[in-house]
Every structure is written in structure tokens, then in C-alpha cells.
Design a protein around this motif. Structure first.
Motif, PDB file in Angstrom:
ATOM      1  N   GLU A  83       0.835  -1.197   0.000  1.00  0.00           N
ATOM      2  CA  GLU A  83       0.000   0.000   0.000  1.00  0.00           C
ATOM      3  C   GLU A  83       0.878   1.258   0.000  1.00  0.00           C
ATOM      4  N   GLU A  84       0.412   2.296  -0.699  1.00  0.00           N
ATOM      5  CA  GLU A  84       1.181   3.544  -0.753  1.00  0.00           C
ATOM      6  C   GLU A  84       1.339   4.185   0.613  1.00  0.00           C
ATOM      7  N   THR A  85       0.420   3.887   1.509  1.00  0.00           N
ATOM      8  CA  THR A  85       0.497   4.478   2.855  1.00  0.00           C
ATOM      9  C   THR A  85       1.482   3.749   3.754  1.00  0.00           C
ATOM     10  N   SER A  86       2.034   2.618   3.276  1.00  0.00           N
ATOM     11  CA  SER A  86       3.025   1.879   4.073  1.00  0.00           C
ATOM     12  C   SER A  86       4.384   2.569   3.993  1.00  0.00           C
ATOM     13  N   CYS A  87       5.258   2.238   4.915  1.00  0.00           N
ATOM     14  CA  CYS A  87       6.593   2.842   4.978  1.00  0.00           C
ATOM     15  C   CYS A  87       7.662   1.774   4.772  1.00  0.00           C
ATOM     16  N   LEU A  88       8.740   2.170   4.129  1.00  0.00           N
ATOM     17  CA  LEU A  88       9.881   1.274   3.996  1.00  0.00           C
ATOM     18  C   LEU A  88      10.680   1.302   5.299  1.00  0.00           C
ATOM     19  N   GLN A  89      11.807   0.590   5.315  1.00  0.00           N
ATOM     20  CA  GLN A  89      12.612   0.549   6.528  1.00  0.00           C
ATOM     21  C   GLN A  89      12.986   1.947   6.995  1.00  0.00           C
ATOM     22  N   LYS A 100      16.042  -3.920  13.916  1.00  0.00           N
ATOM     23  CA  LYS A 100      15.867  -5.238  13.304  1.00  0.00           C
ATOM     24  C   LYS A 100      14.370  -5.491  13.152  1.00  0.00           C
ATOM     25  N   GLY A 101      13.888  -5.409  11.941  1.00  0.00           N
ATOM     26  CA  GLY A 101      12.456  -5.606  11.749  1.00  0.00           C
ATOM     27  C   GLY A 101      12.126  -5.958  10.321  1.00  0.00           C
ATOM     28  N   SER A 102      10.941  -5.585   9.874  1.00  0.00           N
ATOM     29  CA  SER A 102      10.466  -5.915   8.535  1.00  0.00           C
ATOM     30  C   SER A 102      11.137  -5.036   7.487  1.00  0.00           C
ATOM     31  N   ASP A 103      10.994  -5.454   6.221  1.00  0.00           N
ATOM     32  CA  ASP A 103      11.468  -4.627   5.113  1.00  0.00           C
ATOM     33  C   ASP A 103      10.549  -3.430   4.906  1.00  0.00           C
ATOM     34  N   ARG A 109       2.023   1.748  12.043  1.00  0.00           N
ATOM     35  CA  ARG A 109       3.002   0.980  12.818  1.00  0.00           C
ATOM     36  C   ARG A 109       4.062   1.906  13.406  1.00  0.00           C
ATOM     37  N   SER A 110       4.617   1.522  14.534  1.00  0.00           N
ATOM     38  CA  SER A 110       5.643   2.328  15.187  1.00  0.00           C
ATOM     39  C   SER A 110       6.913   1.501  15.398  1.00  0.00           C
ATOM     40  N   VAL A 111       8.029   2.188  15.476  1.00  0.00           N
ATOM     41  CA  VAL A 111       9.325   1.547  15.705  1.00  0.00           C
ATOM     42  C   VAL A 111      10.018   2.276  16.853  1.00  0.00           C
ATOM     43  N   THR A 112      10.501   1.513  17.819  1.00  0.00           N
ATOM     44  CA  THR A 112      11.194   2.092  18.970  1.00  0.00           C
ATOM     45  C   THR A 112      12.697   2.126  18.710  1.00  0.00           C
ATOM     46  N   ILE A 113      13.307   3.261  18.978  1.00  0.00           N
ATOM     47  CA  ILE A 113      14.726   3.474  18.719  1.00  0.00           C
ATOM     48  C   ILE A 113      15.522   3.345  20.012  1.00  0.00           C
ATOM     49  N   THR A 114      16.672   2.678  19.927  1.00  0.00           N
ATOM     50  CA  THR A 114      17.599   2.587  21.058  1.00  0.00           C
ATOM     51  C   THR A 114      18.905   3.264  20.674  1.00  0.00           C
ATOM     52  N   ASN A 126      11.329   8.320  21.819  1.00  0.00           N
ATOM     53  CA  ASN A 126      12.115   7.267  21.174  1.00  0.00           C
ATOM     54  C   ASN A 126      11.322   6.438  20.166  1.00  0.00           C
ATOM     55  N   THR A 127      10.184   6.952  19.708  1.00  0.00           N
ATOM     56  CA  THR A 127       9.332   6.181  18.796  1.00  0.00           C
ATOM     57  C   THR A 127       9.063   6.950  17.502  1.00  0.00           C
ATOM     58  N   ALA A 128       9.240   6.257  16.384  1.00  0.00           N
ATOM     59  CA  ALA A 128       8.878   6.799  15.076  1.00  0.00           C
ATOM     60  C   ALA A 128       7.607   6.094  14.597  1.00  0.00           C
ATOM     61  N   VAL A 129       6.708   6.839  13.951  1.00  0.00           N
ATOM     62  CA  VAL A 129       5.415   6.291  13.526  1.00  0.00           C
ATOM     63  C   VAL A 129       5.284   6.406  12.014  1.00  0.00           C
ATOM     64  N   CYS A 130       4.797   5.323  11.370  1.00  0.00           N
ATOM     65  CA  CYS A 130       4.540   5.342   9.934  1.00  0.00           C
ATOM     66  C   CYS A 130       3.188   6.000   9.684  1.00  0.00           C
ATOM     67  N   SER A 131       3.211   7.099   8.927  1.00  0.00           N
ATOM     68  CA  SER A 131       1.981   7.828   8.638  1.00  0.00           C
ATOM     69  C   SER A 131       1.962   8.240   7.174  1.00  0.00           C
ATOM     70  N   ASN A 132       1.035   7.693   6.426  1.00  0.00           N
ATOM     71  CA  ASN A 132       0.838   8.040   5.020  1.00  0.00           C
ATOM     72  C   ASN A 132       2.120   7.891   4.200  1.00  0.00           C
ATOM     73  N   GLY A 133       2.805   6.792   4.421  1.00  0.00           N
ATOM     74  CA  GLY A 133       3.981   6.475   3.618  1.00  0.00           C
ATOM     75  C   GLY A 133       5.264   7.116   4.069  1.00  0.00           C
ATOM     76  N   ALA A 134       5.261   7.850   5.173  1.00  0.00           N
ATOM     77  CA  ALA A 134       6.474   8.518   5.664  1.00  0.00           C
ATOM     78  C   ALA A 134       6.569   8.361   7.177  1.00  0.00           C
ATOM     79  N   TRP A 135       7.800   8.422   7.683  1.00  0.00           N
ATOM     80  CA  TRP A 135       8.020   8.309   9.126  1.00  0.00           C
ATOM     81  C   TRP A 135       7.894   9.685   9.776  1.00  0.00           C
ATOM     82  N   THR A 136       7.141   9.762  10.861  1.00  0.00           N
ATOM     83  CA  THR A 136       6.996  11.013  11.590  1.00  0.00           C
ATOM     84  C   THR A 136       7.679  10.896  12.950  1.00  0.00           C
ATOM     85  N   SER A 137       8.032  12.048  13.495  1.00  0.00           N
ATOM     86  CA  SER A 137       8.648  12.128  14.825  1.00  0.00           C
ATOM     87  C   SER A 137       9.848  11.204  14.944  1.00  0.00           C
ATOM     88  N   VAL A 138      10.708  11.187  13.919  1.00  0.00           N
ATOM     89  CA  VAL A 138      11.887  10.325  13.968  1.00  0.00           C
ATOM     90  C   VAL A 138      12.794  10.793  15.113  1.00  0.00           C
TER      91      VAL A 138
END
Length: 430
Positions: A83-89, A100-103, A109-114, A126-138
Motif C-alpha cells: 500500500e502507498e500508505t506503508s513505509c519502507l525501513q 531489526k524488523g520488517s522490510d 506501525r511504530s518503531v522504537t529506537i535505542t 524514542n518512537t517513530a510512527v509510519c503515517s501516510n507512507g512517511a516516518w513522523t517524529s523520527v
């Protein structure tokens, strides 16, 4: 004769038959929501195909089309339309551990950074969120206030057991070893220093074995003076280990490390250390570089930076250049420097004025703008200035230009790149 001829033919054809049995082919890929060229029933080893995706979808790699290869009977990487709203790594974050996660990740979906040791996330986020094909709050990893910079150099000693790095986490330990011909002054345990609340504990001193055995000479470390002084007239010169220069004397001079000489006349020791006292000098001494002998109390001379101990820590700043006579600092992204860029070491053991890094961004909640078409949610950091930041909108190829001017946010309606360049997008303020 006929049998021998038949055997010769079989031997000649056998390698080709075996090769045909070993040949590996890839079947045509099953691509949901996309198409590829060229289309065949099967493809030979190493063959490459190009694929693209239908409207509303995109390849699971960077770009709107992608290439895959036939390797060992399988396609690598596997062609896939998401889907176009999905985010890559998540892109690599400086001073953070690899995630270490999905492609790719679905919308929301959110990803926690260490962060790496010695670093911590800015503002605790420490969390980035996938929103409309881009990562927010990296997240941004900055140096922890409790971490230490590289341990101080000690004359005639080296650090053992670890590779060089610029930042050490709190409670890190570093061990020194003296070079041949020198020995550590004090107990064996003094060879180790520890990072505590952003500062290294006092380091060892390496002294000349010969000087120690004869009872002469000062230590070659930092933090103590040590050694005897021999007097020649009204000036003294340290014997043995080197130390810091004293400030030029004009009348009554408060020396960094003082005392009286053992010979004729009064003297101040030129070794850097903690020994107290001051000397009264009536002789003329030429000021060292940076000194001021115009009368009254002189300005301390500028000396090599490795004689001032632990390097200063600038919050939200990074030490980018270390020269023999100065340190150069640079502020992290989204911060601006206020004060001098370079820091020097004075002969009284103090550092010159250091810079500080002020916030240079606006922080906004992207959720306030979704009803205008903006596609992101969560907190956004916008650098101050006229350039601004393009934020993706809910519609493909449309963005809204956010700017942070004098602490206030302005933003445009959702437009294509053409209309942005033409200046034909309405602008609003918040």
C-alpha cells in the motif's frame, strides 16, 4: 566397430545432458497489484525483470519501479507491491542501533529506537510512527549529560584494552599503561579512571623510573606537581617531569602552583598541580603566548588543550575538531551556536568561554492540520528559516510547506511541486 562408435557419441553428449539436468530456472513471479516485463513462463539464472505497481500501491523498495534477479530458482528480492500508505525501513539514525524488523511497515506501525551507549533520545521521544507512507517524529540521539568525551591524554601513557571512541557512557572504565622506562606513581589501582556524571576521575601519573629511584624528578601526569626545584638566582626551573607554565609575573603574582625554592631567592614552581602558595618576584619574566604584562594581574597564557584535563561538554553540541591549541564545537541539528566557536586552555588550568546551543526549531502537532489535507500525525520539528520543510499530504505528489519564522508556524495548502515553485499556494499562519 559400431559399439565403439556409439560409446564415443555417448561420452561426447553426456556433459551436455548433465548440464541440462543442473540448469536452474525461475518461474514467472506472482505479483499481486502490479506488473512486470518481460513476461515469460520461466527465466534463466541471473535474468533480471523490471516491475511496477498499480495505482494506490508501490514497490517494497525505494522508487516507483524496481528490479529483481533470478538466483537459485528464486527471485531476489521478492517482488512485492504494498500500500502507498506503508513505509519502507526506517532510515539510519545517527548514534542509534540498527532496527531489526520488517522490510516495510503498514500505516500506523511504530518503531522504537535505542541509542548507542553514551547517547539518549532528544526530549525522551524514542518512537517513530509510519503515517501516510512517511516516518513522523523520527527520534534524535544526542550525547547524554552523564557521558564523557574521550579520556584525557597522559604523558608517557597509553590506553589499553579498547579502541578509540569519542563518547563513553557513565561508569565506563579506562585503563592506562606507562611506556617502557616509566612507572605509575601510587598504587596499581590508580591506572584506571572512571566516567562519573560527565567527568573522568583523576588519572595516573607516569614517572621516570631512574628519577624515582634517585629521589629526583616530578611526575609526568596531570593534576599534581611533584619534583624538586633548583634555584638559579631569582627564578626557578622544575627538575624532571614537565608541568604547566606559570603566568607571567608582574610584582605580586598568584601562581597556579607555588612554593619556595630550595636555593637562593624566592620562587614559584612552573609545574601544574595542586600545591598551594604564591611567590613574590622582583625579576622580569617575559610573558608566554597570550600573556599580558601591562601591569596588574596578567591574563593567563594560552597553552595546549591537553593540559586542561577533561574537555568541556556542550549540551546539544558536538566536538568536531581537536587542535593542539584549541577545540572547535558545532551544534546538533535543530540547534544554533551562541558564543565562541573555539575554546582554548589557559595556563591556570581553566577553559575559555564555551559556546552554548539554543533551540532553532518549532515543534508542532501535525494532527492539528490533517483536516487541511496534511497526511502526517504526531510531533514535527521544523527548522527555523525561510527554507521550510515539505510535509506529505493525504494525496500522492501533494505537499504542504511548513516554515518556522520567529517562533511561529506558517504553512501552505496542499500543492504539487509545480505550484509551490510558481508561488501559487495559499499560505496560512498558526
Amino acid at each position: 566397430m559400431s559399439m565403439r562408435y556409439l560409446g564415443f557419441v555417448l561420452l561426447f553428449l553426456l556433459p551436455g545432458v548433465l548440464h541440462a539436468q543442473r540448469a536452474v530456472f525461475c518461474p514467472a513471479p506472482s505479483l499481486d497489484g502490479g506488473y512486470f516485463v518481460p513476461e515469460r513462463e520461466q527465466y534463466s539464472q541471473g535474468f533480471k525483470i523490471i516491475y511496477a505497481c498499480n495505482e494506490g500501491r508501490k514497490p517494497a523498495v525505494e522508487g516507483w519501479w524496481a528490479e529483481v534477479s533470478c538466483e537459485g530458482g528464486n527471485w531476489s528480492p521478492v517482488p512485492q507491491c504494498i500500500e502507498e500508505t506503508s513505509c519502507l525501513q526506517l532510515p539510519k539514525i545517527l548514534h542509534a542501533k540498527d532496527t531489526k524488523g520488517s522490510d516495510w511497515y503498514k500505516q500506523g506501525r511504530s518503531v522504537t529506537i535505542t541509542c548507542d551507549e553514551g547517547y539518549e533520545v532528544l526530549n525522551g521521544e524514542n518512537t517513530a510512527v509510519c503515517s501516510n507512507g512517511a516516518w513522523t517524529s523520527v527520534p534524535i540521539c544526542e550525547i547524554s549529560p552523564d557521558a564523557c568525551r574521550a579520556p584525557p591524554p597522559i604523558p608517557h601513557a597509553v590506553v589499553v584494552g579498547l579502541k578509540y571512541k569519542e563518547v563513553f557512557a557513565e561508569n565506563s572504565e579506562v585503563r592506562y599503561e606507562c611506556e617502557d622506562g616509566y612507572t605509575v606513581e601510587g598504587s596499581e589501582s590508580s591506572k584506571t579512571i572512571t566516567c562519573s556524571s560527565g567527568t573522568w576521575t583523576e588519572g595516573p601519573s607516569c614517572i621516570d623510573r631512574t628519577a624515582r629511584d634517585t629521589g629526583r624528578g616530578g611526575s609526568a601526569g596531570v593534576g599534581t606537581s611533584g619534583g624538586q626545584s633548583s634555584s638559579t638566582g631569582s627564578r626557578t626551573q622544575p627538575v624532571g617531569g614537565g608541568g604547566r607554565e606559570t603566568r607571567p609575573s608582574t610584582g605580586r603574582d598568584e601562581a597556579t602552583a607555588g612554593g619556595r625554592g630550595t636555593g637562593g631567592g624566592q620562587s614559584g614552581s612552573a609545574a601544574g598541580g595542586t600545591a598551594g602558595g604564591h611567590s613574590t618576584s622582583t625579576s622580569s619574566i617575559t610573558p608566554a603566548s597570550g600573556g599580558d604584562s601591562s601591569g596588574g594581574h596578567s591574563r593567563p597564557a594560552i597553552i595546549p588543550v591537553n593540559q586542561c584535563g577533561q574537555y568541556p561538554v556542550v549540551t546539544n553540541g558536538v566536538l568536531v575538531e581537536t587542535e593542539p591549541m584549541y577545540l572547535k564545537y558545532q551544534c546538533s541539528n535543530f540547534y544554533k551556536r551562541v558564543g565562541p566557536e573555539n575554546v582554548v586552555c589557559y595556563s591556570d588550568g581553566s577553559w575559555s568561554e564555551r559556546p552554548h546551543c539554543e533551540e532553532d526549531f518549532c515543534s508542532v502537532d501535525a494532527g492539528q492540520y490533517t483536516h487541511f489535507g496534511e497526511g502526517r500525525t504526531g510531533k514535527l520539528f521544523i527548522q527555523k528559516g525561510q527554507t521550510g520543510t515539505h510535509i506529505p499530504c493525504a494525496w500522492s505528489y501533494y505537499t504542504s510547506l511548513f516554515k518556522c519564522i520567529n517562533g511561529k508556524i506558517t504553512y501552505t495548502q496542499c500543492c504539487t511541486d509545480y505550484y509551490h515553485k510558481a508561488g501559487r499556494c495559499s499560505t496560512f499562519s498558526h
